[in-house]
Design a protein around this motif. Structure first.
Motif, PDB file in Angstrom:
ATOM      1  N   LYS A 113     -15.124 -12.751  10.688  1.00 54.16           N
ATOM      2  CA  LYS A 113     -14.154 -13.688  10.249  1.00 54.16           C
ATOM      3  C   LYS A 113     -13.263 -13.313   9.409  1.00 54.16           C
ATOM      4  O   LYS A 113     -13.827 -13.191   8.319  1.00 54.16           O
ATOM      5  CB  LYS A 113     -14.755 -15.081  10.304  1.00 54.16           C
ATOM      6  N   PRO A 114     -11.914 -12.862   9.519  1.00 50.79           N
ATOM      7  CA  PRO A 114     -11.236 -12.456   8.408  1.00 50.79           C
ATOM      8  C   PRO A 114     -11.025 -13.646   7.298  1.00 50.79           C
ATOM      9  O   PRO A 114     -10.801 -14.655   7.920  1.00 50.79           O
ATOM     10  CB  PRO A 114      -9.893 -12.026   9.048  1.00 50.79           C
ATOM     11  N   LEU A 115     -10.941 -13.173   6.159  1.00 53.48           N
ATOM     12  CA  LEU A 115     -10.771 -14.095   5.096  1.00 53.48           C
ATOM     13  C   LEU A 115      -9.610 -14.128   4.219  1.00 53.48           C
ATOM     14  O   LEU A 115      -8.818 -14.850   4.020  1.00 53.48           O
ATOM     15  CB  LEU A 115     -12.074 -14.239   4.091  1.00 53.48           C
ATOM     16  N   ASP A 116      -9.240 -12.539   4.281  1.00 55.77           N
ATOM     17  CA  ASP A 116      -8.195 -12.384   3.238  1.00 55.77           C
ATOM     18  C   ASP A 116      -7.691 -10.942   3.505  1.00 55.77           C
ATOM     19  O   ASP A 116      -8.581 -10.147   4.152  1.00 55.77           O
ATOM     20  CB  ASP A 116      -8.474 -12.483   1.699  1.00 55.77           C
ATOM     21  N   TYR A 117      -6.488 -10.744   3.485  1.00 51.32           N
ATOM     22  CA  TYR A 117      -5.820  -9.271   3.748  1.00 51.32           C
ATOM     23  C   TYR A 117      -4.707  -8.980   2.785  1.00 51.32           C
ATOM     24  O   TYR A 117      -3.822 -10.014   2.589  1.00 51.32           O
ATOM     25  CB  TYR A 117      -5.473  -9.202   5.321  1.00 51.32           C
ATOM     26  N   SER A 160      -3.157   1.620  -2.839  1.00 51.92           N
ATOM     27  CA  SER A 160      -4.647   2.714  -1.977  1.00 51.92           C
ATOM     28  C   SER A 160      -4.807   2.421  -0.622  1.00 51.92           C
ATOM     29  O   SER A 160      -5.580   3.062  -0.269  1.00 51.92           O
ATOM     30  CB  SER A 160      -5.524   2.528  -3.290  1.00 51.92           C
ATOM     31  N   GLY A 161      -4.167   1.432  -0.317  1.00 55.81           N
ATOM     32  CA  GLY A 161      -4.458   1.246   1.357  1.00 55.81           C
ATOM     33  C   GLY A 161      -4.511  -0.210   1.532  1.00 55.81           C
ATOM     34  O   GLY A 161      -4.280  -0.996   0.583  1.00 55.81           O
ATOM     35  N   ASP A 162      -5.039  -0.716   2.529  1.00 56.39           N
ATOM     36  CA  ASP A 162      -4.989  -2.003   3.033  1.00 56.39           C
ATOM     37  C   ASP A 162      -6.682  -2.457   2.897  1.00 56.39           C
ATOM     38  O   ASP A 162      -7.524  -1.531   2.939  1.00 56.39           O
ATOM     39  CB  ASP A 162      -4.665  -2.144   4.497  1.00 56.39           C
ATOM     40  N   LEU A 163      -6.711  -3.769   2.555  1.00 55.36           N
ATOM     41  CA  LEU A 163      -7.926  -4.378   2.198  1.00 55.36           C
ATOM     42  C   LEU A 163      -8.141  -5.621   3.044  1.00 55.36           C
ATOM     43  O   LEU A 163      -7.400  -6.433   2.866  1.00 55.36           O
ATOM     44  CB  LEU A 163      -8.059  -4.598   0.721  1.00 55.36           C
ATOM     45  N   LEU A 164      -9.207  -5.651   3.831  1.00 54.85           N
ATOM     46  CA  LEU A 164      -9.474  -6.807   4.553  1.00 54.85           C
ATOM     47  C   LEU A 164     -10.974  -7.295   4.197  1.00 54.85           C
ATOM     48  O   LEU A 164     -11.837  -6.499   3.956  1.00 54.85           O
ATOM     49  CB  LEU A 164      -9.713  -6.483   5.993  1.00 54.85           C
ATOM     50  N   THR A 165     -10.733  -8.561   3.711  1.00 51.04           N
ATOM     51  CA  THR A 165     -12.152  -9.153   3.091  1.00 51.04           C
ATOM     52  C   THR A 165     -12.419 -10.073   4.430  1.00 51.04           C
ATOM     53  O   THR A 165     -11.889 -10.965   4.986  1.00 51.04           O
ATOM     54  CB  THR A 165     -11.952 -10.036   1.951  1.00 51.04           C
ATOM     55  N   ALA A 166     -13.745  -9.976   4.940  1.00 48.47           N
ATOM     56  CA  ALA A 166     -14.278 -10.706   5.984  1.00 48.47           C
ATOM     57  C   ALA A 166     -15.533 -11.287   5.990  1.00 48.47           C
ATOM     58  O   ALA A 166     -16.420 -10.533   5.102  1.00 48.47           O
ATOM     59  CB  ALA A 166     -14.050  -9.773   7.249  1.00 48.47           C
ATOM     60  N   GLU A 167     -15.776 -12.343   6.603  1.00 49.90           N
ATOM     61  CA  GLU A 167     -17.341 -12.751   6.439  1.00 49.90           C
ATOM     62  C   GLU A 167     -17.924 -12.030   7.811  1.00 49.90           C
ATOM     63  O   GLU A 167     -17.180 -12.168   8.902  1.00 49.90           O
ATOM     64  CB  GLU A 167     -17.331 -14.352   6.561  1.00 49.90           C
ATOM     65  N   VAL A 168     -19.095 -11.442   7.440  1.00 48.62           N
ATOM     66  CA  VAL A 168     -19.725 -10.596   8.552  1.00 48.62           C
ATOM     67  C   VAL A 168     -21.003 -11.550   8.773  1.00 48.62           C
ATOM     68  O   VAL A 168     -21.948 -11.576   7.777  1.00 48.62           O
ATOM     69  CB  VAL A 168     -19.752  -9.405   8.292  1.00 48.62           C
ATOM     70  N   ALA A 169     -21.392 -11.929  10.094  1.00 49.98           N
ATOM     71  CA  ALA A 169     -22.733 -12.768  10.248  1.00 49.98           C
ATOM     72  C   ALA A 169     -23.371 -11.762  11.419  1.00 49.98           C
ATOM     73  O   ALA A 169     -22.703 -11.344  12.272  1.00 49.98           O
ATOM     74  CB  ALA A 169     -22.448 -13.822  10.780  1.00 49.98           C
ATOM     75  N   GLY A 170     -24.657 -11.946  11.254  1.00 48.74           N
ATOM     76  CA  GLY A 170     -25.409 -11.286  12.402  1.00 48.74           C
ATOM     77  C   GLY A 170     -26.807 -11.441  12.040  1.00 48.74           C
ATOM     78  O   GLY A 170     -27.280 -11.952  11.414  1.00 48.74           O
ATOM     79  N   ASN A 171     -27.533 -10.351  12.891  1.00 47.06           N
ATOM     80  CA  ASN A 171     -28.980 -10.343  12.394  1.00 47.06           C
ATOM     81  C   ASN A 171     -29.354  -9.122  11.430  1.00 47.06           C
ATOM     82  O   ASN A 171     -29.800  -8.168  11.825  1.00 47.06           O
ATOM     83  CB  ASN A 171     -29.563  -9.823  13.809  1.00 47.06           C
ATOM     84  N   PHE A 172     -29.094  -9.670  10.019  1.00 50.43           N
ATOM     85  CA  PHE A 172     -29.331  -8.806   8.977  1.00 50.43           C
ATOM     86  C   PHE A 172     -29.709  -9.622   7.826  1.00 50.43           C
ATOM     87  O   PHE A 172     -29.256 -10.775   7.778  1.00 50.43           O
ATOM     88  CB  PHE A 172     -28.511  -7.947   8.577  1.00 50.43           C
ATOM     89  N   LEU A 228      -8.975   0.243   4.193  1.00 52.08           N
ATOM     90  CA  LEU A 228      -8.473   0.522   5.423  1.00 52.08           C
ATOM     91  C   LEU A 228      -7.205   1.762   5.019  1.00 52.08           C
ATOM     92  O   LEU A 228      -6.302   1.307   4.298  1.00 52.08           O
ATOM     93  CB  LEU A 228      -8.137  -0.300   6.486  1.00 52.08           C
ATOM     94  N   THR A 229      -7.089   2.645   5.731  1.00 50.32           N
ATOM     95  CA  THR A 229      -5.855   3.588   5.472  1.00 50.32           C
ATOM     96  C   THR A 229      -5.305   3.578   7.030  1.00 50.32           C
ATOM     97  O   THR A 229      -6.188   3.886   8.038  1.00 50.32           O
ATOM     98  CB  THR A 229      -6.232   5.180   5.177  1.00 50.32           C
ATOM     99  N   LEU A 276     -11.876   4.302   7.008  1.00 52.02           N
ATOM    100  CA  LEU A 276     -12.503   2.841   6.872  1.00 52.02           C
ATOM    101  C   LEU A 276     -13.713   2.939   5.851  1.00 52.02           C
ATOM    102  O   LEU A 276     -14.507   3.860   6.199  1.00 52.02           O
ATOM    103  CB  LEU A 276     -12.898   2.392   8.085  1.00 52.02           C
ATOM    104  N   LYS A 277     -13.694   2.273   4.808  1.00 49.86           N
ATOM    105  CA  LYS A 277     -14.976   2.125   3.889  1.00 49.86           C
ATOM    106  C   LYS A 277     -15.234   0.986   3.587  1.00 49.86           C
ATOM    107  O   LYS A 277     -14.551   0.000   3.172  1.00 49.86           O
ATOM    108  CB  LYS A 277     -14.652   2.847   2.553  1.00 49.86           C
ATOM    109  N   ILE A 278     -16.521   0.476   4.004  1.00 47.42           N
ATOM    110  CA  ILE A 278     -17.062  -0.803   4.166  1.00 47.42           C
ATOM    111  C   ILE A 278     -17.955  -1.155   2.820  1.00 47.42           C
ATOM    112  O   ILE A 278     -18.887  -0.172   2.502  1.00 47.42           O
ATOM    113  CB  ILE A 278     -17.888  -1.216   5.270  1.00 47.42           C
ATOM    114  N   THR A 279     -17.655  -2.004   2.002  1.00 45.21           N
ATOM    115  CA  THR A 279     -18.333  -2.215   0.851  1.00 45.21           C
ATOM    116  C   THR A 279     -18.796  -3.792   0.547  1.00 45.21           C
ATOM    117  O   THR A 279     -18.117  -4.676   1.337  1.00 45.21           O
ATOM    118  CB  THR A 279     -17.437  -1.925  -0.433  1.00 45.21           C
TER     119      THR A 279
END
Length: 107
Positions: free
Chosen positions: A61-65, A70-82, A93-94, A103-106
């Protein structure tokens, strides 16, 4: 939120667990960095996404963009089995020619 088309497509593909559509959001020579591993090209990216979908069954679920120097930054809530789900993750993102070239996920 006004997202580039490719990022909207990426989120839609992830939430549908459509690994083919997910990989098509990337350039042929794209690189993804996630959980200490690097994935090169669409074939590896598709395999990584397929494994992640199978293991974690995540949705985004995207929260901010924002676009930065240095590139694009998407902040998202990620939900799942973890552990720790849901988590807020940053997707660095570039974009190149309407595709994701890196893409680098942090956390």
């Amino acid at each position: 939120m006004n997202l580039p088309r490719v990022i909207t497509s990426l989120i839609k593909a992830q939430n549908a667990h459509d690994t083919l559509a997910y990989a098509e959001c990337f350039a042929d020579t794209a690189i993804v960095h996630d959980e200490g591993k690097t994935h090169h090209g669409k074939v590896e990216i598709r395999a990584w996404n397929q494994h992640s979908n199978h293991e974690y069954h995540t949705v985004m679920k995207p929260l901010d963009y924002e676009q930065t120097e240095s590139g694009d930054l998407l902040t998202a809530e990620v939900a799942g089995n973890f552990p720790g789900s849901p988590a807020t993750l940053k997707f660095h993102l570039t974009l190149d020619n309407d595709l994701i070239s890196s893409l680098k996920i942090t956390g």
